[in-house]
Design an enzyme around this catalytic site. Structure first.
Site, PDB file in Angstrom:
ATOM      1  CG  HIS A 138      -0.495   0.264   2.522  1.00  0.00           C
ATOM      2  ND1 HIS A 138      -1.219   0.007   3.660  1.00  0.00           N
ATOM      3  CD2 HIS A 138       0.697   0.754   2.965  1.00  0.00           C
ATOM      4  CE1 HIS A 138      -0.514   0.347   4.715  1.00  0.00           C
ATOM      5  NE2 HIS A 138       0.647   0.796   4.324  1.00  0.00           N
ATOM      6  CD  GLU A 143      -4.757  -1.095   3.090  1.00  0.00           C
ATOM      7  OE1 GLU A 143      -3.594  -0.816   2.742  1.00  0.00           O
ATOM      8  OE2 GLU A 143      -5.013  -1.674   4.149  1.00  0.00           O
TER       9      GLU A 143
HETATM   10  C1  F6R Z   1       1.848   6.388   6.706  1.00  0.00           C
HETATM   11  C2  F6R Z   1       1.518   5.679   5.480  1.00  0.00           C
HETATM   12  C3  F6R Z   1       1.791   4.225   5.301  1.00  0.00           C
HETATM   13  C4  F6R Z   1       3.241   3.867   5.583  1.00  0.00           C
HETATM   14  C5  F6R Z   1       3.522   2.395   5.295  1.00  0.00           C
HETATM   15  C6  F6R Z   1       4.919   2.001   5.718  1.00  0.00           C
HETATM   16  O1  F6R Z   1       1.438   7.736   6.615  1.00  0.00           O
HETATM   17  O2  F6R Z   1       0.968   6.266   4.610  1.00  0.00           O
HETATM   18  O3  F6R Z   1       1.458   3.863   3.992  1.00  0.00           O
HETATM   19  O4  F6R Z   1       4.078   4.664   4.788  1.00  0.00           O
HETATM   20  O5  F6R Z   1       2.607   1.585   5.951  1.00  0.00           O
HETATM   21  O6  F6R Z   1       5.028   2.132   7.103  1.00  0.00           O
HETATM   22  P1  F6R Z   1       6.445   2.072   7.826  1.00  0.00           P
HETATM   23  O7  F6R Z   1       7.231   3.214   7.312  1.00  0.00           O
HETATM   24  O8  F6R Z   1       6.132   2.196   9.299  1.00  0.00           O
HETATM   25  O9  F6R Z   1       7.045   0.759   7.457  1.00  0.00           O
END
Ligand code: F6R
Length: 251
Positions: A138, A143
């Protein structure tokens, strides 16, 4: 699409900061949309330091929220709002008038989406979108299956997002829905950076860059972006098999 691979998360984060600062220097009233999450956290720490040291002026910039967990209040430390406030807005002394984030507590989330879409148009579009990638591919809360032509919308979060999302919260938290900018807004942004680090992102990066561009792998859309950059570290790049082909296609 440009593919940039850096030796580790530190180097990657420093380079991402350079990109953000370059955008702001070239356009002091830039409209920025910066993801929350673990991937860019270090970059924001470095950004705050560099902005202070080099006196980068963010006072004319605008910030648009990428996404939010529906029903989670801004005071909750797992919310995107809380993250952006503490990691970006407070350190950079960004005022509330410069910020538009989704109100995930709104009784009328459709209206919230419309207001956000309108604001982005009024601001003349997004200059820089910096996104991470979920373990399910995503982008924001687009999603798997999210249509590429959607603007802001409310979406049912898939099981992967619901369970991995728990890492942001201090206690188990029900997160069933998200509100997010759409992939159309991602495609329309003047520059998009997809950032990823670590071995755990290697498989999703391989699918996004080496398999078909499909709605089931939202991150694959970066290859359709007119000015799309994939900035990753060596671990996240470690499953790429056709590096030379990807880089050749990127030329
Ligand atoms: C957060 C967002 C999410 C994250 C993704 C990765 O604003 O839009 O799409 O970028 O879930 O999350 P991390 O960086 O925590 O692995």
């Amino acid at each position: 699409m440009q593919l940039k691979i850096y030796k580790d998360h530190d180097t990657l984060s420093a380079q991402v900061v350079n990109e953000i600062i370059t955008v702001v220097k070239n356009k002091p009233d830039a409209v920025l949309c910066l993801a929350a999450g673990d991937t860019p956290r270090l970059a924001y720490t470095l950004l705050a330091k560099m902005a202070r040291d080099e006196k980068i002026d963010f006072t004319h910039c605008s910030f648009v929220g990428l996404d939010e967990w529906v029903s989670i209040p801004p005071q909750n430390e797992g919310s995107c709002h809380y993250f952006l406030q503490t990691c970006i807005f407070d350190p950079l002394q960004i005022t509330p008038s410069q910020v538009h984030l989704f109100d995930a507590l709104s009784k009328d989330l459709e209206k919230e989406c419309e207001a956000t879409n309108k604001l982005i148009v009024e601001k003349g579009g997004i200059d820089l979108m910096l996104v991470g990638v979920g373990m399910n591919g995503h982008i924001g809360f687009n999603e798997p299956g999210a249509p590429f032509n959607y603007d802001a919308h409310v979406i049912d979060l898939d099981d992967v997002t619901q369970s991995i999302g728990q890492k942001y919260f201090s206690e188990p938290t029900v997160v069933k829905k998200g509100i997010t900018l759409g992939l159309n807004q991602f495609l329309q942004s003047r520059k998009a950076i997809l950032m990823a680090n670590g071995l755990k992102k290697a498989s999703v990066i391989r699918k996004a860059l080496e398999e078909e561009i499909v709605a089931d792998m939202p991150a694959s859309i970066i290859r359709m972006h007119a000015n799309g950059w994939v900035m990753i570290d060596e671990e996240a790049a470690s499953s790429l098999k056709n590096l030379r082909v990807i880089q050749k296609n990127a030329e």
